[in-house]
Structures are given as C-alpha cells and as structure tokens.
Design a protein around this motif. Structure first.
Motif, PDB file in Angstrom:
ATOM      1  N   UNK A   1       0.818  -1.216   0.000  1.00 16.24           N
ATOM      2  CA  UNK A   1       0.000   0.000   0.000  1.00 16.24           C
ATOM      3  C   UNK A   1       0.852   1.266   0.000  1.00 16.24           C
ATOM      4  N   UNK A   2       2.127   1.147   0.369  1.00 19.09           N
ATOM      5  CA  UNK A   2       3.043   2.297   0.373  1.00 19.09           C
ATOM      6  C   UNK A   2       3.703   2.511  -0.988  1.00 19.09           C
ATOM      7  N   UNK A   3       3.349   1.666  -1.952  1.00 18.56           N
ATOM      8  CA  UNK A   3       3.869   1.846  -3.310  1.00 18.56           C
ATOM      9  C   UNK A   3       5.085   1.006  -3.646  1.00 18.56           C
ATOM     10  N   UNK A   4       5.486   0.104  -2.754  1.00 20.85           N
ATOM     11  CA  UNK A   4       6.624  -0.772  -3.031  1.00 20.85           C
ATOM     12  C   UNK A   4       6.161  -2.042  -3.739  1.00 20.85           C
ATOM     13  N   UNK A   5       7.048  -2.635  -4.527  1.00 22.88           N
ATOM     14  CA  UNK A   5       6.796  -3.956  -5.091  1.00 22.88           C
ATOM     15  C   UNK A   5       7.357  -4.973  -4.104  1.00 22.88           C
ATOM     16  N   UNK A   6       6.529  -5.948  -3.693  1.00 21.22           N
ATOM     17  CA  UNK A   6       6.932  -6.857  -2.613  1.00 21.22           C
ATOM     18  C   UNK A   6       6.991  -8.304  -3.101  1.00 21.22           C
ATOM     19  N   UNK A   7       8.079  -8.965  -2.771  1.00 22.58           N
ATOM     20  CA  UNK A   7       8.215 -10.398  -2.975  1.00 22.58           C
ATOM     21  C   UNK A   7       8.443 -11.029  -1.615  1.00 22.58           C
ATOM     22  N   UNK A   8       8.047 -12.316  -1.450  1.00 24.74           N
ATOM     23  CA  UNK A   8       8.259 -12.934  -0.146  1.00 24.74           C
ATOM     24  C   UNK A   8       8.600 -14.412  -0.283  1.00 24.74           C
ATOM     25  N   UNK A   9       9.285 -14.933   0.732  1.00 23.43           N
ATOM     26  CA  UNK A   9       9.669 -16.345   0.775  1.00 23.43           C
ATOM     27  C   UNK A   9       9.847 -16.753   2.230  1.00 23.43           C
ATOM     28  N   UNK A  10       9.866 -18.068   2.451  1.00 24.63           N
ATOM     29  CA  UNK A  10       9.940 -18.565   3.828  1.00 24.63           C
ATOM     30  C   UNK A  10      11.316 -19.116   4.188  1.00 24.63           C
ATOM     31  N   UNK A  11      12.207 -19.215   3.220  1.00 24.54           N
ATOM     32  CA  UNK A  11      13.525 -19.808   3.496  1.00 24.54           C
ATOM     33  C   UNK A  11      14.654 -18.968   2.900  1.00 24.54           C
ATOM     34  N   UNK A  12      15.848 -19.151   3.465  1.00 24.18           N
ATOM     35  CA  UNK A  12      17.024 -18.450   2.945  1.00 24.18           C
ATOM     36  C   UNK A  12      17.449 -19.014   1.594  1.00 24.18           C
ATOM     37  N   UNK A  13      17.255 -20.306   1.390  1.00 20.97           N
ATOM     38  CA  UNK A  13      17.600 -20.918   0.114  1.00 20.97           C
ATOM     39  C   UNK A  13      16.830 -20.293  -1.033  1.00 20.97           C
ATOM     40  N   UNK A  14      15.517 -20.140  -0.829  1.00 22.23           N
ATOM     41  CA  UNK A  14      14.688 -19.507  -1.862  1.00 22.23           C
ATOM     42  C   UNK A  14      15.044 -18.029  -1.995  1.00 22.23           C
ATOM     43  N   UNK A  15      15.384 -17.383  -0.883  1.00 20.87           N
ATOM     44  CA  UNK A  15      15.755 -15.961  -0.910  1.00 20.87           C
ATOM     45  C   UNK A  15      16.991 -15.748  -1.780  1.00 20.87           C
ATOM     46  N   UNK A  16      17.944 -16.663  -1.692  1.00 22.79           N
ATOM     47  CA  UNK A  16      19.156 -16.549  -2.517  1.00 22.79           C
ATOM     48  C   UNK A  16      18.810 -16.583  -4.006  1.00 22.79           C
ATOM     49  N   UNK A  17      17.867 -17.432  -4.383  1.00 26.54           N
ATOM     50  CA  UNK A  17      17.436 -17.515  -5.784  1.00 26.54           C
ATOM     51  C   UNK A  17      16.779 -16.206  -6.235  1.00 26.54           C
ATOM     52  N   UNK A  18      15.954 -15.634  -5.354  1.00 22.15           N
ATOM     53  CA  UNK A  18      15.291 -14.367  -5.683  1.00 22.15           C
ATOM     54  C   UNK A  18      16.321 -13.253  -5.868  1.00 22.15           C
ATOM     55  N   UNK A  19      17.282 -13.182  -4.955  1.00 26.40           N
ATOM     56  CA  UNK A  19      18.317 -12.150  -5.035  1.00 26.40           C
ATOM     57  C   UNK A  19      19.147 -12.281  -6.310  1.00 26.40           C
ATOM     58  N   UNK A  20      19.346 -13.516  -6.744  1.00 21.60           N
ATOM     59  CA  UNK A  20      20.145 -13.757  -7.947  1.00 21.60           C
ATOM     60  C   UNK A  20      19.413 -13.343  -9.216  1.00 21.60           C
ATOM     61  N   UNK A  21      18.074 -13.452  -9.195  1.00 19.09           N
ATOM     62  CA  UNK A  21      17.294 -13.225 -10.424  1.00 19.09           C
ATOM     63  C   UNK A  21      16.479 -11.936 -10.444  1.00 19.09           C
ATOM     64  N   UNK A  22      16.365 -11.268  -9.305  1.00 16.49           N
ATOM     65  CA  UNK A  22      15.572 -10.039  -9.224  1.00 16.49           C
ATOM     66  C   UNK A  22      16.442  -8.891  -8.717  1.00 16.49           C
ATOM     67  N   UNK A  23      16.056  -7.668  -9.071  1.00 18.21           N
ATOM     68  CA  UNK A  23      16.746  -6.482  -8.547  1.00 18.21           C
ATOM     69  C   UNK A  23      16.073  -6.065  -7.243  1.00 18.21           C
ATOM     70  N   UNK A  24      16.618  -6.535  -6.144  1.00 20.76           N
ATOM     71  CA  UNK A  24      16.047  -6.247  -4.824  1.00 20.76           C
ATOM     72  C   UNK A  24      16.774  -5.054  -4.207  1.00 20.76           C
ATOM     73  N   UNK A  25      16.002  -4.163  -3.584  1.00 22.93           N
ATOM     74  CA  UNK A  25      16.579  -2.977  -2.944  1.00 22.93           C
ATOM     75  C   UNK A  25      16.687  -3.132  -1.432  1.00 22.93           C
ATOM     76  N   UNK A  26      15.644  -3.727  -0.819  1.00 22.59           N
ATOM     77  CA  UNK A  26      15.606  -3.861   0.643  1.00 22.59           C
ATOM     78  C   UNK A  26      15.129  -5.259   1.006  1.00 22.59           C
ATOM     79  N   UNK A  27      15.726  -5.832   2.053  1.00 20.50           N
ATOM     80  CA  UNK A  27      15.321  -7.148   2.556  1.00 20.50           C
ATOM     81  C   UNK A  27      14.834  -6.998   3.987  1.00 20.50           C
ATOM     82  N   UNK A  28      13.618  -7.542   4.257  1.00 16.09           N
ATOM     83  CA  UNK A  28      13.123  -7.679   5.628  1.00 16.09           C
ATOM     84  C   UNK A  28      13.290  -9.145   5.978  1.00 16.09           C
ATOM     85  N   UNK A  29      14.094  -9.474   6.960  1.00 18.44           N
ATOM     86  CA  UNK A  29      14.457 -10.873   7.205  1.00 18.44           C
ATOM     87  C   UNK A  29      14.304 -11.259   8.671  1.00 18.44           C
ATOM     88  N   UNK A  30      13.657 -12.411   8.903  1.00 14.80           N
ATOM     89  CA  UNK A  30      13.552 -12.957  10.252  1.00 14.80           C
ATOM     90  C   UNK A  30      14.929 -13.450  10.682  1.00 14.80           C
TER      91      UNK A  30
END
Length: 448
Positions: free
Chosen positions: A23-52
């Motif tokens: 709702x703040x105008x950001x494009x959001x992607x999400x995942x439940x594991x670090x393994x999947x997060x690594x794949x997202x980072x490799x294939x997408x242009x991510x600016x900020x990570x919110x991480x447990x």
C-alpha cells in the motif's frame, strides 16, 4: 518503485507485511527460506530485505553478512520475536540497516523502510554516476587509430588490472593524464579516488605539505590539521605529473611511502599508513636527471616498474583530423554554433603544422577557431595567426607582406576581444600569448 523481499517462515506475518508495504507503493516479494531468498536475489533487482532472524535453514544475522558481501547496495532490516542484544550488535556489525522486535516495533517498520529506501536510491545513483564517470574516462574515449597510439593503449590495458606502478613518458600535451585516468577506471580501484598532482607547481616545503598533509602549528599559516593528497587518494590512484621536477630533498620520503605505505604529516611524529596505486608522468629524460644527480635512481626504479611511452602528435599525424573533428564537435556544442566540418584548406594547414604542443595545442587551436568562425564550415581564416602565416606564399614585396600580416593579426585580436567582451586575461589565454604581449599589441594597433 523499489523492490522489497520479505523472508519469514510465518505465513500470516508475511501476508500482513506484504499487504501493508504494498500500500506504500513498493513492489513486494516474499519467501519462507534463505535458500529460496538466494534464488530471488540472484534473479531479481532487490533494494531492501526484511528478514527474520531464526529461519528453518539458517540464521538471519549470518545471512546479512552474506548479502552485503554479494550485493553491497541492498539494505537489510532484521526482524526477531525476541529482543537479543548480542544478536542486534552482531547484525549491525555485519551490515544490517537496523534490527527490530516483532510486535513491539511494528510502528517502526514503515519509517525504517522509507529511510532504507532513501539510502538505496542514493547508493544506486552514486553507482550510476561512477559507471558514467568510468565510461567518460575509458580507453574507448581515447581518439585515434595510429599504430603508435594503439600500442600504448594495448600496454595500458594490460597493466590496468594490476597494482604495478606505471611511468608515462612523452612530450608535453600528449595526453598523459588522460591515459592515467583510463588506467585508473579500468582497474579495481575505479570506485576510489583518482587524485592528480603536478610536481612542478610548488616549492619543496609546500609540496611536502600538499602530498603528506600537516599538523596544526607545523608552520606559519597551518592553523588546523590537514590531510595530504596521499590520504585523499586512499584505496585509489595517485597521479604525480612532471615527477622529474620533484625536489631532490623530498624524493626519499616519497620512496619510503612507495616501499612500505608509511609516511608522516609535516610537523607530526605519528606514523601513518595508507595504500594507493601510483602512476607517474614526465616529459623529460629521467636517466639524464639521474646522471646529473637531480633524481634518485632508487626512486626511478620504484616508479618505472611499467613504462609506457606516449607518441607525439607528429608521430601519429593520421590522427590529426580525427582529433580536430572531435574538438570541433565539442566546442561547437559549447558555443551553440552549427559548425559541421573543416574546409580542405584549413585541413591542409592543420596537417602541415608540426604541433610542438601536441594534442593540447590542437585542442586550444580548435577552441579558438570555433569562437572566431562565423560560417558553418571552419575556415583557414579562423585558425591562429601563426598557422596562417606559416602557409602564406613568400612575396617579393616585403613591405606589403608585413602590412598584410599586421592587418590579419589586428583583425584576429579584435575578434577574440569581441568574443571575450573585452576580458583581456581570457583573450590572452585563448590566443595562447602572455597578457603583457596582448597589451603591447593592443597599444601597437590602437585597439580599445
């Protein structure tokens, strides 16, 4: 729009965060594991990570370090269900933007995202500017196709990725600083400063202060501590132009710095250390300087690990018209003039000139000619008086020839003064003559 990646194994929390942040105008992607997060980072242009912090396949605190090593411009905000001070401290040390507790700090998430977004936007802008700057000073921007120039470029490209000191030799005006910048921006030091210094510009004492810095009170006028250029160039490249003019007394200190990276500010007993890559340049024969006792042989061998001789413009005469066309385009744009080419007669004059000042002289000649030219083609009449004079046929009537030359010189000076709105200092610069000479000519020709 910036891209945000949420990494959390609680599906309901991910969904809530995704909805609020979207709702703040950001494009959001999400995942439940670090393994999947690594794949997202490799294939997408991510600016900020919110991480447990605690995830099924790893620890968020450790993941921060991994991300910052591979994607330094990404900002990471860590989320934890429990406030753990040691974890928070380690997270910040690893490069996290911030560390917050779920539930207690929910109202902090959006303001934190906004601040992190500002930081990533600034970092991306700096990265783009650095890339643009690198392109501006790349080897591709060096104009010419002669064999001698291509040989120099080939050598420079080979040495650029190394840390070896480079000595550029050649006549004045051959483009030694252009080569030094190209070597710097083709190296791993491109993201660090390129600092240039002319060794013939200052006295020994002032030069030492300029290079190494000084402590407050070291000499009259030293009211506060000052960093030297060596410190300013930390991690990057220090370019010492006209190194053959460096005072003999200063050379041992420069040699010591090059050998072990240590130095002292003037008036300071504290030894300092920094690392820079040195590129030096000279237009004189350093071997003769060594023989006459004016330059240290050990310093020469330290700076001359890799030597590149830059050809004079006379040695690369095929490049004269290429360079002239380039400078014509540059200065036509600067002066808002539509000068589309150079006449055959003017081209012949340029080719016949010996160019003792090399590329720098050619650049200045074209700049002045563009200022004076009134047509869409650069003509011989706009070239400097001395170039025109060299191509004039010898007349048997010496008196009439002298009168003709004087008339041409007078008209040339009038045009330049008109362009500079009477600014004599600028006019003298454009005509490449001393200010005193210009005043004498003005008086001689009765110009106001």
């Amino acid at each position: 729009m910036q891209n945000i990646l949420i990494i959390d194994d609680e599906e309901k929390l991910r969904a809530l965060l995704r909805r609020i942040i979207s709702l703040e105008g950001y494009k959001v992607l999400d995942t439940s594991t670090l393994g999947r997060a690594r794949q997202v980072l490799e294939n997408q242009n991510i600016d900020i990570v919110l991480c447990d912090v605690k995830l099924p396949d790893g620890n968020g605190v450790d993941f921060v370090k991994e991300v910052k090593e591979n994607y330094p411009t990404i900002e990471i905000i860590l989320l934890t269900a429990y406030g753990n001070i040691p974890d928070g401290v380690q997270a910040i040390k690893n490069g996290a933007f911030d560390y917050i507790v779920k539930g207690n700090d929910n109202d902090k998430i959006l303001p934190l995202l906004s601040r992190a977004a500002e930081k990533t936007a600034l970092q991306n802008k700096v990265k783009s500017l650095e890339k643009l700057l690198g392109n501006q000073f790349s080897f591709d921007r060096i104009i010419g196709g002669s064999d001698s120039l291509n040989d120099a470029i080939r050598l420079a490209k080979k040495v650029a990725p190394t840390n070896a000191p480079v000595l550029l030799t050649g006549e004045t005006g051959t483009g030694k600083e252009v080569f030094a910048q190209a070597i710097h921006f083709a190296s791993d030091r491109a993201g660090f400063p390129f600092v240039a210094f002319n060794c013939s510009a200052l006295s020994k004492d002032l030069m030492e202060s300029e290079l190494f810095g000084h402590k407050a009170g070291a000499f009259t006028g030293a009211t506060k501590d000052k960093k030297g250029l060596i410190e300013e160039a930390k991690g990057g490249t220090l370019f010492l132009d006209e190194i053959g003019e460096m005072p003999l007394e200063l050379q041992p200190k420069v040699l010591r710095f090059l050998e072990n990276g240590t130095y002292y500010r003037v008036g300071d007993a504290t030894q300092r250390t920094t690392i820079v890559r040195l590129i030096a340049a000279t237009n004189i024969d350093l071997q003769k300087k060594i023989e006459s006792g004016q330059f240290r042989s050990d310093l020469f061998y330290r700076i001359a690990v890799f030597c590149i001789k830059l050809p004079s413009l006379k040695e690369r005469d095929k490049d004269i018209l290429l360079l002239a066309a380039h400078f014509l385009n540059v200065y036509s744009l600067k002066t808002n003039k539509q000068i589309t080419g150079i006449s055959q007669e003017a081209s012949n004059v340029l080719l016949q000139h010996s160019w003792p000042g090399n590329v720098r002289e050619l650049k200045n000649v074209i700049e002045r000619a563009v200022i004076l030219e009134d047509s869409s083609i650069l003509t011989v009449k706009s070239l400097p008086f001395e170039l025109q004079q060299a191509t004039m046929p010898i007349s048997s009537e010496a008196g009439s020839t002298a009168l003709f030359l004087s008339t041409m010189e007078k008209q040339h000076i009038q045009k330049v003064l008109k362009y500079t709105s009477g600014n004599k200092t600028e006019a003298a610069r454009l005509m490449d003559i001393g200010l005193a000479t210009l005043y004498r000519k003005i008086e001689e020709y009765g110009l106001k």
